[in-house]
Scaffold this motif. Structure first.
Motif, PDB file in Angstrom:
ATOM      1  N   GLU A  28       0.830  -1.213   0.000  1.00 39.68           N
ATOM      2  CA  GLU A  28       0.000   0.000   0.000  1.00 39.68           C
ATOM      3  C   GLU A  28       0.865   1.264   0.000  1.00 39.68           C
ATOM      4  O   GLU A  28       0.563   2.241  -0.695  1.00 39.68           O
ATOM      5  N   ALA A  29       1.952   1.235   0.765  1.00 40.51           N
ATOM      6  CA  ALA A  29       2.852   2.397   0.804  1.00 40.51           C
ATOM      7  C   ALA A  29       3.506   2.612  -0.555  1.00 40.51           C
ATOM      8  O   ALA A  29       3.625   3.749  -1.020  1.00 40.51           O
ATOM      9  N   MET A  30       3.916   1.522  -1.220  1.00 36.16           N
ATOM     10  CA  MET A  30       4.538   1.653  -2.542  1.00 36.16           C
ATOM     11  C   MET A  30       3.535   2.162  -3.568  1.00 36.16           C
ATOM     12  O   MET A  30       3.871   2.993  -4.415  1.00 36.16           O
ATOM     13  N   GLU A  31       2.302   1.701  -3.487  1.00 40.40           N
ATOM     14  CA  GLU A  31       1.267   2.185  -4.419  1.00 40.40           C
ATOM     15  C   GLU A  31       0.983   3.666  -4.177  1.00 40.40           C
ATOM     16  O   GLU A  31       0.832   4.437  -5.128  1.00 40.40           O
ATOM     17  N   ALA A  32       0.950   4.074  -2.911  1.00 42.30           N
ATOM     18  CA  ALA A  32       0.713   5.485  -2.591  1.00 42.30           C
ATOM     19  C   ALA A  32       1.873   6.344  -3.094  1.00 42.30           C
ATOM     20  O   ALA A  32       1.663   7.435  -3.641  1.00 42.30           O
ATOM     21  N   LYS A  33       3.084   5.839  -2.951  1.00 41.19           N
ATOM     22  CA  LYS A  33       4.252   6.579  -3.431  1.00 41.19           C
ATOM     23  C   LYS A  33       4.236   6.700  -4.947  1.00 41.19           C
ATOM     24  O   LYS A  33       4.500   7.767  -5.504  1.00 41.19           O
ATOM     25  N   ALA A  34       3.907   5.606  -5.648  1.00 45.37           N
ATOM     26  CA  ALA A  34       3.838   5.638  -7.109  1.00 45.37           C
ATOM     27  C   ALA A  34       2.760   6.611  -7.570  1.00 45.37           C
ATOM     28  O   ALA A  34       2.963   7.376  -8.521  1.00 45.37           O
ATOM     29  N   GLU A  35       1.637   6.609  -6.904  1.00 44.96           N
ATOM     30  CA  GLU A  35       0.550   7.532  -7.259  1.00 44.96           C
ATOM     31  C   GLU A  35       0.981   8.977  -7.037  1.00 44.96           C
ATOM     32  O   GLU A  35       0.728   9.852  -7.872  1.00 44.96           O
ATOM     33  N   TYR A  36       1.670   9.224  -5.943  1.00 44.85           N
ATOM     34  CA  TYR A  36       2.173  10.581  -5.637  1.00 44.85           C
ATOM     35  C   TYR A  36       3.156  11.045  -6.709  1.00 44.85           C
ATOM     36  O   TYR A  36       3.074  12.152  -7.213  1.00 44.85           O
ATOM     37  N   GLU A  37       4.118  10.178  -7.081  1.00 41.78           N
ATOM     38  CA  GLU A  37       5.113  10.540  -8.094  1.00 41.78           C
ATOM     39  C   GLU A  37       4.465  10.753  -9.446  1.00 41.78           C
ATOM     40  O   GLU A  37       4.818  11.680 -10.179  1.00 41.78           O
ATOM     41  N   LEU A  38       3.492   9.924  -9.807  1.00 43.13           N
ATOM     42  CA  LEU A  38       2.794  10.095 -11.072  1.00 43.13           C
ATOM     43  C   LEU A  38       2.036  11.414 -11.103  1.00 43.13           C
ATOM     44  O   LEU A  38       2.086  12.142 -12.092  1.00 43.13           O
ATOM     45  N   ARG A  39       1.388  11.758 -10.003  1.00 49.15           N
ATOM     46  CA  ARG A  39       0.652  13.018  -9.913  1.00 49.15           C
ATOM     47  C   ARG A  39       1.620  14.204 -10.049  1.00 49.15           C
ATOM     48  O   ARG A  39       1.335  15.175 -10.748  1.00 49.15           O
ATOM     49  N   ASN A  40       2.801  14.116  -9.404  1.00 51.86           N
ATOM     50  CA  ASN A  40       3.791  15.198  -9.506  1.00 51.86           C
ATOM     51  C   ASN A  40       4.323  15.338 -10.936  1.00 51.86           C
ATOM     52  O   ASN A  40       4.522  16.445 -11.421  1.00 51.86           O
ATOM     53  N   ARG A  41       4.552  14.219 -11.618  1.00 52.48           N
ATOM     54  CA  ARG A  41       5.033  14.280 -13.005  1.00 52.48           C
ATOM     55  C   ARG A  41       3.965  14.888 -13.921  1.00 52.48           C
ATOM     56  O   ARG A  41       4.291  15.685 -14.803  1.00 52.48           O
ATOM     57  N   ILE A  42       2.738  14.497 -13.722  1.00 53.50           N
ATOM     58  CA  ILE A  42       1.653  15.062 -14.539  1.00 53.50           C
ATOM     59  C   ILE A  42       1.541  16.556 -14.285  1.00 53.50           C
ATOM     60  O   ILE A  42       1.430  17.348 -15.225  1.00 53.50           O
ATOM     61  N   THR A  43       1.626  16.955 -13.022  1.00 49.99           N
ATOM     62  CA  THR A  43       1.562  18.378 -12.680  1.00 49.99           C
ATOM     63  C   THR A  43       2.726  19.122 -13.324  1.00 49.99           C
ATOM     64  O   THR A  43       2.543  20.209 -13.880  1.00 49.99           O
ATOM     65  N   HIS A  44       3.901  18.551 -13.265  1.00 53.19           N
ATOM     66  CA  HIS A  44       5.084  19.176 -13.880  1.00 53.19           C
ATOM     67  C   HIS A  44       4.868  19.345 -15.379  1.00 53.19           C
ATOM     68  O   HIS A  44       5.161  20.400 -15.943  1.00 53.19           O
ATOM     69  N   ASN A  45       4.392  18.294 -16.022  1.00 57.81           N
ATOM     70  CA  ASN A  45       4.156  18.379 -17.467  1.00 57.81           C
ATOM     71  C   ASN A  45       3.118  19.437 -17.806  1.00 57.81           C
ATOM     72  O   ASN A  45       3.279  20.171 -18.778  1.00 57.81           O
ATOM     73  N   VAL A  46       2.080  19.517 -17.025  1.00 60.84           N
ATOM     74  CA  VAL A  46       1.022  20.483 -17.312  1.00 60.84           C
ATOM     75  C   VAL A  46       1.513  21.904 -17.056  1.00 60.84           C
ATOM     76  O   VAL A  46       1.279  22.807 -17.859  1.00 60.84           O
ATOM     77  N   LEU A  47       2.223  22.097 -15.948  1.00 61.71           N
ATOM     78  CA  LEU A  47       2.624  23.451 -15.573  1.00 61.71           C
ATOM     79  C   LEU A  47       3.893  23.931 -16.272  1.00 61.71           C
ATOM     80  O   LEU A  47       4.076  25.129 -16.459  1.00 61.71           O
ATOM     81  N   VAL A  48       4.783  23.026 -16.652  1.00 63.23           N
ATOM     82  CA  VAL A  48       6.070  23.451 -17.216  1.00 63.23           C
ATOM     83  C   VAL A  48       6.207  23.030 -18.682  1.00 63.23           C
ATOM     84  O   VAL A  48       6.400  23.869 -19.557  1.00 63.23           O
ATOM     85  N   THR A  49       6.144  21.754 -18.929  1.00 61.00           N
ATOM     86  CA  THR A  49       6.420  21.248 -20.268  1.00 61.00           C
ATOM     87  C   THR A  49       5.369  21.678 -21.280  1.00 61.00           C
ATOM     88  O   THR A  49       5.709  22.076 -22.398  1.00 61.00           O
ATOM     89  N   ASP A  50       4.099  21.590 -20.930  1.00 63.29           N
ATOM     90  CA  ASP A  50       3.028  21.935 -21.863  1.00 63.29           C
ATOM     91  C   ASP A  50       3.134  23.383 -22.356  1.00 63.29           C
ATOM     92  O   ASP A  50       3.086  23.613 -23.566  1.00 63.29           O
ATOM     93  N   PRO A  51       3.322  24.388 -21.469  1.00 61.92           N
ATOM     94  CA  PRO A  51       3.471  25.759 -21.988  1.00 61.92           C
ATOM     95  C   PRO A  51       4.714  25.939 -22.869  1.00 61.92           C
ATOM     96  O   PRO A  51       4.679  26.692 -23.841  1.00 61.92           O
TER      97      PRO A  51
END
Length: 190
Positions: A28-51
């Motif tokens: 459960e901890a590993m799944e939560a960590k993977a979900e957190y990292e995926l959310r951060n990467r998506i946020t990074h792509n939306v806020l930085v890479t996409d523009p």
């Protein structure tokens, strides 16, 4: 204490049950960590890479903010290229400096060895005199030159004494003039 996390009582569990619960908690901890990292990467792509992508490749649909990014991106790339060239030049200069320092060390060591040889040869030459020369004609020439040198030194010493006496006796303030002071106080052993 209403916010107290629920901690199950594990004192009644067997070692196998405890191991299974531990594995499940780790999963459960590993799944939560993977979900957190995926959310951060998506946020990074939306806020930085996409523009950035829209600024570079957007065309007519590009918004005002993205259009303002393009000159900054170009400047960033230019600065990165200049920095790369400067880093390359620095590395090359550093290599050249290291090579020059190594050559300098070798040259200094060679100079020390040559100096030792020169000193040994000078000491050997001091030990020789005109009497050591076997050719009588050459021996006589050396003695004549040595006599002339001795006479020349005696005359120079006399002239220095006369010159010093003239300067001191003239009443000139020779102590204030550096060159006159040097003439008056000059060692006669020079």
């Amino acid at each position: 204490m209403a916010n107290k996390a629920h901690v199950p009582d594990v004192s009644n569990l067997t070692d196998d049950d405890l191991q299974e619960q531990l594995i499940a908690a780790e999963r459960e901890a590993m799944e939560a960590k993977a979900e957190y990292e995926l959310r951060n990467r998506i946020t990074h792509n939306v806020l930085v890479t996409d523009p950035v992508l829209k600024a570079v490749h957007g065309g007519d649909e590009t918004g005002f903010a993205e259009k303002r990014l393009l000159p900054l991106i170009t400047e960033n790339h230019t600065v990165a290229m200049v920095q790369g060239r400067l880093a390359s030049k620095l590395a090359s200069s550093t290599r050249a400096l290291v090579i020059a320092e190594q050559a300098n060390i070798v040259a200094n060591q060679k100079n020390r060895e040559l100096s030792k040889t020169m000193l040994a040869l000078a000491e050997a030459m001091k030990a020789q005199s005109a009497d050591d020369i076997e050719d009588p004609k050459l021996r006589e020439q050396i003695r004549t030159v040595e006599k002339e040198l001795k006479e020349s030194r005696r005359r120079m010493k006399t002239l220095k004494g006369i010159l010093s006496a003239m300067i001191v006796g003239s009443g000139i303030n020779w102590a204030a003039d550096e060159s006159l002071t040097e003439l008056v106080l000059d060692d006669e052993d020079d």
